[in-house]
Design a protein around this motif. Structure first.
Motif, PDB file in Angstrom:
ATOM      1  N   PRO A   1       0.908  -1.269  -0.016  1.00 17.86           N
ATOM      2  CA  PRO A   1      -0.068  -0.048   0.063  1.00 17.86           C
ATOM      3  C   PRO A   1       0.869   1.201  -0.125  1.00 17.86           C
ATOM      4  N   PHE A   2       2.172   1.141   0.643  1.00 13.84           N
ATOM      5  CA  PHE A   2       2.804   2.389   0.460  1.00 13.84           C
ATOM      6  C   PHE A   2       4.241   2.456  -0.435  1.00 13.84           C
ATOM      7  N   LEU A   3       4.186   1.299  -1.278  1.00  9.87           N
ATOM      8  CA  LEU A   3       5.280   1.283  -2.109  1.00  9.87           C
ATOM      9  C   LEU A   3       5.216   2.209  -3.281  1.00  9.87           C
ATOM     10  N   VAL A   4       6.221   2.943  -3.241  1.00  5.14           N
ATOM     11  CA  VAL A   4       6.589   3.865  -4.430  1.00  5.14           C
ATOM     12  C   VAL A   4       7.233   3.301  -5.328  1.00  5.14           C
ATOM     13  N   SER A   5       8.401   2.536  -5.208  1.00  5.15           N
ATOM     14  CA  SER A   5       9.347   2.123  -6.237  1.00  5.15           C
ATOM     15  C   SER A   5      10.302   0.757  -5.738  1.00  5.15           C
ATOM     16  N   ALA A   6      10.164  -0.311  -6.463  1.00  3.89           N
ATOM     17  CA  ALA A   6      11.054  -1.428  -6.271  1.00  3.89           C
ATOM     18  C   ALA A   6      12.490  -1.294  -6.460  1.00  3.89           C
ATOM     19  N   LYS A   7      12.972   0.210  -6.828  1.00  7.61           N
ATOM     20  CA  LYS A   7      14.137   0.642  -6.949  1.00  7.61           C
ATOM     21  C   LYS A   7      14.831   1.430  -6.093  1.00  7.61           C
TER      22      LYS A   7
ATOM     23  N   GLU B   1      15.647   4.741  -6.027  1.00  8.22           N
ATOM     24  CA  GLU B   1      15.482   5.816  -6.598  1.00  8.22           C
ATOM     25  C   GLU B   1      14.817   6.771  -6.132  1.00  8.22           C
ATOM     26  N   GLY B   2      14.920   8.180  -6.386  1.00  5.31           N
ATOM     27  CA  GLY B   2      13.994   9.377  -5.836  1.00  5.31           C
ATOM     28  C   GLY B   2      12.581   9.370  -6.456  1.00  5.31           C
ATOM     29  N   LEU B   3      11.691  10.085  -5.912  1.00  8.29           N
ATOM     30  CA  LEU B   3      10.337  10.404  -6.414  1.00  8.29           C
ATOM     31  C   LEU B   3      10.503  10.933  -7.776  1.00  8.29           C
ATOM     32  N   GLU B   4      11.622  11.982  -7.890  1.00  6.30           N
ATOM     33  CA  GLU B   4      11.570  12.809  -9.324  1.00  6.30           C
ATOM     34  C   GLU B   4      11.976  11.912 -10.285  1.00  6.30           C
ATOM     35  N   GLU B   5      12.601  10.480 -10.162  1.00 11.37           N
ATOM     36  CA  GLU B   5      13.181   9.667 -10.888  1.00 11.37           C
ATOM     37  C   GLU B   5      11.762   8.760 -11.391  1.00 11.37           C
ATOM     38  N   VAL B   6      10.831   8.490 -10.337  1.00 10.05           N
ATOM     39  CA  VAL B   6       9.859   7.711 -10.355  1.00 10.05           C
ATOM     40  C   VAL B   6       8.627   8.564 -11.500  1.00 10.05           C
ATOM     41  N   ILE B   7       8.498   9.695 -11.270  1.00 12.80           N
ATOM     42  CA  ILE B   7       7.724  10.412 -11.917  1.00 12.80           C
ATOM     43  C   ILE B   7       8.181  10.543 -13.199  1.00 12.80           C
ATOM     44  N   GLY B   8       9.436  10.838 -13.607  1.00 14.43           N
ATOM     45  CA  GLY B   8      10.189  10.838 -14.808  1.00 14.43           C
ATOM     46  C   GLY B   8       9.766   9.761 -15.793  1.00 14.43           C
TER      47      GLY B   8
ATOM     48  N   ALA C   1       8.131  19.702  -0.784  1.00 11.27           N
ATOM     49  CA  ALA C   1       8.439  19.314  -2.039  1.00 11.27           C
ATOM     50  C   ALA C   1       8.214  17.779  -2.160  1.00 11.27           C
ATOM     51  N   MET C   2       8.593  16.847  -1.370  1.00 13.25           N
ATOM     52  CA  MET C   2       8.375  15.417  -1.283  1.00 13.25           C
ATOM     53  C   MET C   2       6.964  15.128  -1.243  1.00 13.25           C
ATOM     54  N   ASN C   3       6.476  15.979  -0.542  1.00 16.81           N
ATOM     55  CA  ASN C   3       4.805  15.473  -0.275  1.00 16.81           C
ATOM     56  C   ASN C   3       4.018  15.864  -1.971  1.00 16.81           C
ATOM     57  N   ALA C   4       4.550  17.023  -2.493  1.00 20.24           N
ATOM     58  CA  ALA C   4       4.000  17.505  -3.609  1.00 20.24           C
ATOM     59  C   ALA C   4       4.285  16.404  -4.810  1.00 20.24           C
ATOM     60  N   LEU C   5       5.680  15.887  -4.785  1.00 27.14           N
ATOM     61  CA  LEU C   5       5.946  15.088  -6.049  1.00 27.14           C
ATOM     62  C   LEU C   5       5.449  13.568  -5.804  1.00 27.14           C
ATOM     63  N   ASN C   6       5.084  13.215  -4.596  1.00 31.84           N
ATOM     64  CA  ASN C   6       4.211  11.963  -4.159  1.00 31.84           C
ATOM     65  C   ASN C   6       2.753  12.240  -4.330  1.00 31.84           C
ATOM     66  N   PHE C   7       2.127  13.431  -4.147  1.00 32.13           N
ATOM     67  CA  PHE C   7       0.868  13.634  -4.547  1.00 32.13           C
ATOM     68  C   PHE C   7       0.676  13.565  -5.878  1.00 32.13           C
ATOM     69  N   LEU C   8       1.675  14.248  -6.585  1.00 37.59           N
ATOM     70  CA  LEU C   8       1.634  14.046  -8.461  1.00 37.59           C
ATOM     71  C   LEU C   8       1.633  12.715  -8.728  1.00 37.59           C
ATOM     72  N   ARG C   9       2.575  11.877  -8.132  1.00 35.39           N
ATOM     73  CA  ARG C   9       2.929  10.445  -8.626  1.00 35.39           C
ATOM     74  C   ARG C   9       1.430   9.658  -8.596  1.00 35.39           C
ATOM     75  N   LYS C  10       0.621  10.026  -7.232  1.00 36.61           N
ATOM     76  CA  LYS C  10      -0.504   9.250  -7.068  1.00 36.61           C
ATOM     77  C   LYS C  10      -1.625   9.630  -8.419  1.00 36.61           C
ATOM     78  N   PHE C  11      -1.486  10.719  -8.588  1.00 38.10           N
ATOM     79  CA  PHE C  11      -2.579  11.560  -9.400  1.00 38.10           C
ATOM     80  C   PHE C  11      -2.242  11.070 -10.787  1.00 38.10           C
ATOM     81  N   ILE C  12      -1.061  11.041 -11.170  1.00 37.71           N
ATOM     82  CA  ILE C  12      -0.726  10.407 -12.632  1.00 37.71           C
ATOM     83  C   ILE C  12      -1.081   9.043 -12.580  1.00 37.71           C
ATOM     84  N   LEU C  13      -0.877   8.213 -11.768  1.00 39.84           N
ATOM     85  CA  LEU C  13      -1.174   6.934 -11.635  1.00 39.84           C
ATOM     86  C   LEU C  13      -2.866   6.683 -11.830  1.00 39.84           C
ATOM     87  N   THR C  14      -3.552   7.485 -11.050  1.00 45.10           N
ATOM     88  CA  THR C  14      -5.111   7.341 -10.971  1.00 45.10           C
ATOM     89  C   THR C  14      -5.666   7.963 -12.019  1.00 45.10           C
TER      90      THR C  14
END
Length: 418
Positions: free
Chosen positions: A253-259, A261-268, A403-416
């Motif tokens: 439920p809390f997994l961002v990446s299995a690598k 890497e940072g949030l900026e890489e995940v979003i990229g 900044a980290m919360n904003a990136l993670n919020f954007l990540r979840k928004f992109i996914l959904t």
């Protein structure tokens, strides 16, 4: 195991004037080759302290790497100290001297003759192996004493990195039979270190003795690293794999990446995979989100730019935030960040946008909006979502967390909403 100690030298490190990034780079590169960094020690520009550190670390490690103190000024005492420590004498190395002359005459284009103190950079102990420094005047030095390897490198980060990459690593691999060290790292967000640890109580208790689990928390995120050490790298990877997969399942439920890497890489990676673009509108984070995104090579493929709208008139004139909104609910509000997102989508012509507005401190708070209040909005042409943060730290950490919360919020928004 082949163990190493890293000794960094300089008063500026001890008083916090300079952040020690050298040790982190060296440790990462050594670990890739199978060397385990056992100790990291910082000492000032004090002769007896450096000598004592060498004495102590050679008892613990096979490799001792020293950075700093090789410059041309009076406080750079590492070279003469090492000369005495290993019982040598300083001699001019002609190849280094030619390199110093080349740098000053052809590259630096300095007016006037080369100073004597710069020429003395070519002096090295006669009992060391010289490591050519293509990027600077101070050569690296390699000593072999009592079965231990001592390596002295410049403290200037880009010079040190060049020597580690081009000279040190392959020499160490030729000198030692290296074990294999295998890491697998996953990246989580949304739960703190303690909560994640509770989830993994049984998992951690059931790990074999040779597999270690480490928790690496940072700014609301937690990285989890599994490590195993042995002889055969392929066999180690096979043994670690089922535990690595099970770890991902437990924190799904809390997994961002299995690598690692940072949030900026995940979003990229998400944006590149979908062929979409993004932009940012930053007030309280002051361009920090843009910095994180553009720190990734190739980010121009999906990142168009940022509008750092620190002042209200910039929010109005460049992003189209309504004056009535700013007057009625203020810049730090849900309505404002939603309008910032809309303005970013229109002005930058991007598929996704993220906006931040808040009070980072230490001043500027009110009873209704205390320091640490941050509004974040993300959106596309069809939908906008918002969250409110109530941070409680100092200015710098509040900016990082926002900044980290904003990136993670954007990540979840992109996914959904892809």
């Amino acid at each position: 195991m082949v163990n190493a100690s890293i000794i960094t030298i300089g008063d500026e490190l001890l008083i916090g004037q300079t952040i020690d990034t050298n040790s982190a780079f060296i440790a990462q590169e050594l670990n890739k080759t199978g060397v385990w960094v056992k100790r990291r020690v910082a000492v000032g520009d004090v002769y007896d302290d450096i000598w004592q550190a060498l004495d102590e670390e050679k008892k613990r490690s096979d490799i001792i790497i020293i950075t700093g103190g090789l410059g041309p000024t009076a406080d750079d005492i590492t070279k003469p100290l090492l000369c005495k420590y290993f019982g040598g004498k300083l001699v001019v190395n002609e190849e280094v001297l030619a390199h110093v002359k080349y740098l000053f005459e052809k590259i630096y284009n300095r007016p006037g003759p080369i100073l004597e103190r710069n020429m003395k950079q070519a002096e090295v102990p006669d009992n060391c192996t010289v490591l050519p420094n293509a990027l600077g005047t101070a050569p690296g030095m390699w000593f072999n004493a009592d079965g231990k390897i001592f390596i002295s490198l410049p403290g200037v980060p880009h010079e040190m990195k060049g020597l580690i990459t081009n000279e040190v690593l392959h020499r160490l691999q030729e000198t030692f039979t290296m074990p294999a060290i295998v890491h697998e790292t996953i990246f989580t967000a949304g739960q703190g270190e303690s909560a994640i640890a509770e989830l993994l109580l049984d998992f951690e208790a059931g790990l074999p003795a040779d597999i270690k689990l480490a928790y690496l928390p940072s700014y609301g995120m937690v990285k989890l690293r599994l490590t195993i050490t042995g002889v055969n790298k392929m066999a180690l990877q096979e043994k670690l794999q089922p535990y690595y997969l099970r770890l991902q399942e437990l924190v799904a439920p809390f997994l961002v990446s299995a690598k690692d890497e940072g949030l900026e890489e995940v979003i990229g990676n998400l944006l590149k995979a979908s062929g979409k673009t993004m932009g940012t509108a930053e007030s309280c984070t002051g361009g920090y989100i843009a910095h994180l995104i553009t720190s990734i090579a190739g980010s121009s493929a999906y990142y168009k730019g940022s509008i750092v709208s620190y002042a209200n008139e910039v929010k109005q004139n460049l992003l189209g935030v309504q004056a009535q909104t700013l007057q009625s609910v203020g810049a730090v509000s849900e309505e404002t960040v939603k309008q910032m997102v809309a303005g970013t989508l229109e002005r930058l012509q991007v598929d996704y946008a993220v906006a931040t507005s808040g009070i980072m401190g230490p001043d500027g708070g009110t009873p209704e909006k205390p320091v640490g209040t941050v509004w974040i909005a993300v959106g596309n042409k069809d939908k906008t979502a918002t969250i409110k943060l109530s941070l409680r730290f100092g200015r710098e950490r509040n900016i990082h967390l926002a900044a980290m919360n904003a990136l993670n919020f954007l990540r979840k928004f992109i996914l959904t909403n892809s």
